[in-house]
Scaffold this motif. Structure first.
Motif, mmCIF file in Angstrom:
data_model
loop_
_atom_site.group_PDB
_atom_site.id
_atom_site.type_symbol
_atom_site.label_atom_id
_atom_site.label_comp_id
_atom_site.label_asym_id
_atom_site.label_seq_id
_atom_site.Cartn_x
_atom_site.Cartn_y
_atom_site.Cartn_z
ATOM 1 N N ILE A 118 48.121 36.982 -18.229
ATOM 2 C CA ILE A 118 47.758 35.645 -18.726
ATOM 3 C C ILE A 118 48.796 34.658 -18.210
ATOM 4 N N ASN A 119 48.335 33.676 -17.436
ATOM 5 C CA ASN A 119 49.262 32.731 -16.804
ATOM 6 C C ASN A 119 49.062 31.281 -17.296
ATOM 7 N N THR A 120 48.205 31.119 -18.306
ATOM 8 C CA THR A 120 47.979 29.795 -18.893
ATOM 9 C C THR A 120 48.284 29.862 -20.385
ATOM 10 N N VAL A 121 49.060 28.894 -20.853
ATOM 11 C CA VAL A 121 49.471 28.934 -22.258
ATOM 12 C C VAL A 121 49.220 27.571 -22.905
ATOM 13 N N VAL A 122 48.790 27.609 -24.175
ATOM 14 C CA VAL A 122 48.601 26.410 -25.005
ATOM 15 C C VAL A 122 49.669 26.434 -26.095
ATOM 16 N N GLY A 123 50.396 25.306 -26.262
ATOM 17 C CA GLY A 123 51.436 25.283 -27.276
ATOM 18 C C GLY A 123 52.066 23.908 -27.409
ATOM 19 N N ALA A 124 53.198 23.865 -28.131
ATOM 20 C CA ALA A 124 53.912 22.605 -28.356
ATOM 21 C C ALA A 124 54.891 22.357 -27.207
ATOM 22 N N SER A 125 55.690 21.294 -27.348
ATOM 23 C CA SER A 125 56.534 20.824 -26.247
ATOM 24 C C SER A 125 57.477 21.890 -25.727
ATOM 25 N N LEU A 126 58.211 22.571 -26.585
ATOM 26 C CA LEU A 126 59.206 23.548 -26.146
ATOM 27 C C LEU A 126 58.541 24.729 -25.429
ATOM 28 N N VAL A 127 57.387 25.161 -25.947
ATOM 29 C CA VAL A 127 56.649 26.264 -25.315
ATOM 30 C C VAL A 127 56.242 25.874 -23.897
ATOM 31 N N LEU A 128 55.721 24.635 -23.755
ATOM 32 C CA LEU A 128 55.287 24.194 -22.433
ATOM 33 C C LEU A 128 56.461 24.070 -21.482
ATOM 34 N N GLU A 129 57.609 23.598 -22.001
ATOM 35 C CA GLU A 129 58.790 23.455 -21.170
ATOM 36 C C GLU A 129 59.217 24.812 -20.608
ATOM 37 N N ARG A 130 59.262 25.831 -21.473
ATOM 38 C CA ARG A 130 59.670 27.177 -21.018
ATOM 39 C C ARG A 130 58.602 27.796 -20.109
ATOM 40 N N ALA A 131 57.322 27.522 -20.421
ATOM 41 C CA ALA A 131 56.239 28.088 -19.609
ATOM 42 C C ALA A 131 56.287 27.536 -18.192
ATOM 43 N N GLN A 132 56.524 26.248 -18.049
ATOM 44 C CA GLN A 132 56.594 25.646 -16.720
ATOM 45 C C GLN A 132 57.772 26.193 -15.923
ATOM 46 N N GLU A 133 58.885 26.484 -16.638
ATOM 47 C CA GLU A 133 60.040 27.087 -15.959
ATOM 48 C C GLU A 133 59.688 28.456 -15.376
ATOM 49 N N ARG A 134 58.724 29.122 -15.993
ATOM 50 C CA ARG A 134 58.312 30.456 -15.513
ATOM 51 C C ARG A 134 57.119 30.358 -14.558
ATOM 52 N N GLY A 135 56.712 29.146 -14.207
ATOM 53 C CA GLY A 135 55.601 28.973 -13.266
ATOM 54 C C GLY A 135 54.240 29.102 -13.888
ATOM 55 N N MET A 136 54.166 29.010 -15.206
ATOM 56 C CA MET A 136 52.892 29.147 -15.912
ATOM 57 C C MET A 136 52.241 27.769 -16.083
ATOM 58 N N ASN A 137 50.933 27.787 -16.306
ATOM 59 C CA ASN A 137 50.204 26.548 -16.597
ATOM 60 C C ASN A 137 50.331 26.243 -18.098
ATOM 61 N N GLY A 138 50.603 24.983 -18.442
ATOM 62 C CA GLY A 138 50.768 24.630 -19.852
ATOM 63 C C GLY A 138 49.844 23.509 -20.278
ATOM 64 N N VAL A 139 49.284 23.652 -21.465
ATOM 65 C CA VAL A 139 48.415 22.615 -22.046
ATOM 66 C C VAL A 139 48.946 22.287 -23.446
ATOM 67 N N PHE A 140 49.177 20.971 -23.689
ATOM 68 C CA PHE A 140 49.731 20.531 -24.981
ATOM 69 C C PHE A 140 48.677 20.650 -26.077
ATOM 70 N N ILE A 141 49.079 21.222 -27.212
ATOM 71 C CA ILE A 141 48.116 21.567 -28.267
ATOM 72 C C ILE A 141 47.720 20.373 -29.134
ATOM 73 N N TYR A 142 48.554 19.314 -29.145
ATOM 74 C CA TYR A 142 48.277 18.165 -30.013
ATOM 75 C C TYR A 142 47.496 17.101 -29.258
ATOM 76 N N SER A 143 46.682 16.332 -30.016
ATOM 77 C CA SER A 143 45.888 15.255 -29.407
ATOM 78 C C SER A 143 46.380 13.898 -29.903
ATOM 79 N N VAL A 144 46.084 12.853 -29.130
ATOM 80 C CA VAL A 144 46.434 11.485 -29.532
ATOM 81 C C VAL A 144 45.754 11.141 -30.859
ATOM 82 N N GLU A 145 44.495 11.580 -31.026
ATOM 83 C CA GLU A 145 43.762 11.262 -32.252
ATOM 84 C C GLU A 145 44.435 11.879 -33.481
ATOM 85 N N GLY A 146 44.881 13.116 -33.360
ATOM 86 C CA GLY A 146 45.542 13.778 -34.488
ATOM 87 C C GLY A 146 46.854 13.101 -34.857
#
Length: 621
Positions: A144-172
């Motif tokens: 699995i090379n794509t991860v959904v999570g909060a800011s810190l998770v995405l920061e670490r995922a990108q460091e490992r070359g993974m795809n990151g998607v932020f879990i929070y929305s502007v509406e929320g």
């Protein structure tokens, strides 16, 4: 001042907040702090200690940690089912195998959302920052090379070359900030209320003590400390029964009954206190006592009354103070109470001594104007020019002898209250015209003035003359008569309510001679001539007779001889006065012609002369 919302954020969350902060900065101050976990907590605690923040907002791991340690209002930006659905849709662009990584707790909506999609979703959690890389490595090992999570998770995922998607929305985020704004304003309002209450308590003249439902003291203001000689820190939080001597607040808590106007001794000090339970939804949740030093109350009352009596601005009597239990008096008092509910002008008719001013004061005190001035003016007691200046006031230099700077008239001074115009039938035609304008326009102009002064007054007038007869003779303006005779109140003479004589006479005698027993007073008042006498002077005459009796009567002596002397003399005077009035009336009708008057009276001119001489001698004596 706008309330402040502090957002403990990080990278991706901060960037989303920046996009929408413009919607909120008009209403609140937004403070965005980029920090994680312990660092975020330390910053938040500093701000809370300095009371710089009304509401805290955060998300993810920061939110879980802050919620445990902050005492201020706190909102967590929640992940909704829509947020998850949107994030997974974005993540699906990179492949159908997706990892969802959250701090400590799994997402509540994930299972329901994934059932709607054709993605292979793997959900994992981490308990500490050091665990994030381990969990991400586990996902990569599973392909699995794509991860959904909060800011810190995405920061670490990108460091490992993974795809990151932020879990929070502007509406929320926007919904959470809108809630935070409402809470911030509510807190601000409550804080302002609490501050107002504190200021009220601290600066209240009365001592105030409040307890919770267990009797522990929750409020003890400076006035209470001063009156009781007890410091606040020695009583706050303590049981009221142990901290305050002679208190009955525990009894009030138990009985749920108020105790009003109670006298209590604290050492050498006597206080007047009111104790009431605090009721919420029918349950006693505490009690409060308010009290004042009786000596201070008496001193203040003496000062206030002295000033008010000096100015004549105080109505002392109420309708209930008017004595009389006869049918006719009960009807008059009932009518007076009805009149008090309106602002309409009242005209009181009654002979001299019937108590017209008492009713005027009673109407004022039963009205909504009772806390405002009551000014009584006897229109027959002052000459026309002086009465005009007293009623309407005058400007500086309006006439010789005018007070420097001018003077406000009674109509101005009565603003907001009631003006009582006694003997209104005696005012001149000139003043009648000016009075009519005041009644119609509710505005006055001072003598020598050039400006109109609006006045909000209620007018009560009184007379012992038959005004309509004066109108027919052209001595009283018809338009003014109809303007003042809106509500008519006629006070019966004492001879028309003789059943009240015993009550009134007994009351006066008991006040003049407090040591007399009820039975003795009742026996005195049973003397027949109290009922047979005409009482031309009405209640005033009865009061004078009782005062004279109180001075001359000695216990055990025959009161009948005293009363016989009084009434015989009064009857003689009454007959004399009646005869004099009749002769004066005839003389007026014939223009002072004594011969014609004697002829109409059926007596000789010599007899008429003798009678006139006798009346003159009587008046001089």
């Amino acid at each position: 001042m706008k309330p402040t919302i502090a957002i403990m954020s990080y990278r991706w969350l901060t960037s989303l907040i920046r996009k929408i902060e413009g919607k909120f900065i008009e209403h609140v101050n937004l403070t965005i702090i980029d920090a994680l976990l312990e660092d975020a907590l330390a910053e938040a605690q500093k701000m809370e200690e300095k009371q710089h923040v009304d509401v805290f907002v955060s998300a993810g791991g920061n939110a879980r940690l802050l919620a445990q340690y902050l005492n201020s209002p706190f909102l967590e930006i929640q992940v909704t089912g829509f947020d998850i659905l949107l994030a997974l849709k974005k993540a699906g662009q990179y492949g159908d195998r997706i990892g969802v990584l959250t701090y400590r707790h799994k997402l509540p909506y994930l299972a329901e959302v994934t059932d709607m999609l054709n993605y292979d979703v793997r959900e994992l959690t981490y308990n500490a920052l050091s665990n994030i890389d381990i969990v991400l490595e586990q996902l990569q090992n599973e392909g699995i090379n794509t991860v959904v999570g909060a800011s810190l998770v995405l920061e670490r995922a990108q460091e490992r070359g993974m795809n990151g998607v932020f879990i929070y929305s502007v509406e929320g985020i926007e919904r959470t900030l809108e809630s935070a704004v409402k809470i911030a304003y509510s807190k601000k309002i409550e804080s302002e209320k609490a501050e107002r209450l504190r200021v009220i308590l601290d600066f209240a003249y009365s001592g105030i003590i409040a307890t919770d439902k267990y009797g522990k003291i929750t409020a003890f203001n400076p006035s209470a400390a001063k009156i009781m000689g007890i410091t606040r820190r020695n009583v706050m939080g303590r049981s009221v029964s142990k901290a305050i001597p002679n208190t009955r607040l525990m009894e009030v808590l138990t009985s749920a009954q108020s105790e009003l106007n109670q006298i209590q001794s604290i050492g050498e000090i006597k206080i007047l206190t009111n104790r009431v339970p605090i009721m919420v939804n029918g349950e006693v949740t505490g009690a409060v006592a308010t009290f004042q030093d009786i000596s201070a109350i008496q001193k203040a009352e003496e000062t206030i009354r002295a000033r008010l009596y000096k100015k004549g601005f105080l109505a002392k009597a109420t309708v209930e103070d008017v004595l009389g239990d006869s049918v006719v008096m009960r009807q008059v008092k009932r009518k007076a109470c009805l009149y008090a509910k309106t602002d309409s002008t009242v005209l009181i008719f009654g002979e001299s001594g019937t108590g017209k001013e008492l009713f005027a004061q009673g109407i004022h005190n039963a009205s909504t104007r009772s806390k405002r001035p009551f000014i009584a003016v006897n229109c027959a007691a002052l000459p026309e020019n002086l009465l005009e200046s007293e009623l309407f006031g005058y400007e500086d230099g309006a006439f010789t002898g005018a007070r420097k700077g001018g003077k406000a008239g009674y109509f101005e001074l009565a603003h907001g209250g009631t003006i009582f115009l006694d003997e209104i039938g005696e005012i001149s035609e000139k003043l009648q015209a000016r009075l009519l304008r005041v009644l119609e326009e509710r505005e006055v102009m001072r003598i020598g003035g050039d400006r109109i002064i609006p006045v909000n007054i209620r007018v009560v007038a009184a007379t012992n003359r038959k005004l309509w007869q004066l109108v027919e003779k052209g001595k009283f303006r018809q338009d003014l008569y109809y303007r003042i005779n809106v509500l008519e109140l006629e006070i019966p003479p004492l001879r028309h309510r003789k059943e009240d004589i015993q009550l009134l006479g007994g009351y006066f005698l008991a006040n003049f001679r407090r040591e007399l027993e009820r039975g003795e007073i009742a026996e005195i008042m049973s003397y027949p001539q109290f009922q047979s006498y005409h009482w031309p002077g009405n209640v005033r005459e009865l009061k004078n007779v009782m005062e004279r009796l109180a001075v001359l009567y000695e216990n055990g002596t025959d009161y009948k001889e005293l009363l016989a002397t009084f009434f015989n003399k009064q009857n003689a005077v009454t007959l004399l006065n009646s005869e004099e009035e009749e002769i004066e009336k005839v003389l007026q009708e014939v223009g002072g012609n004594k011969s014609e008057a004697a002829k109409r009276l059926g007596i000789s001119r010599t007899s008429l002369w003798r009678k006139l001489k006798k009346y003159e001698t009587h008046r001089n004596n």
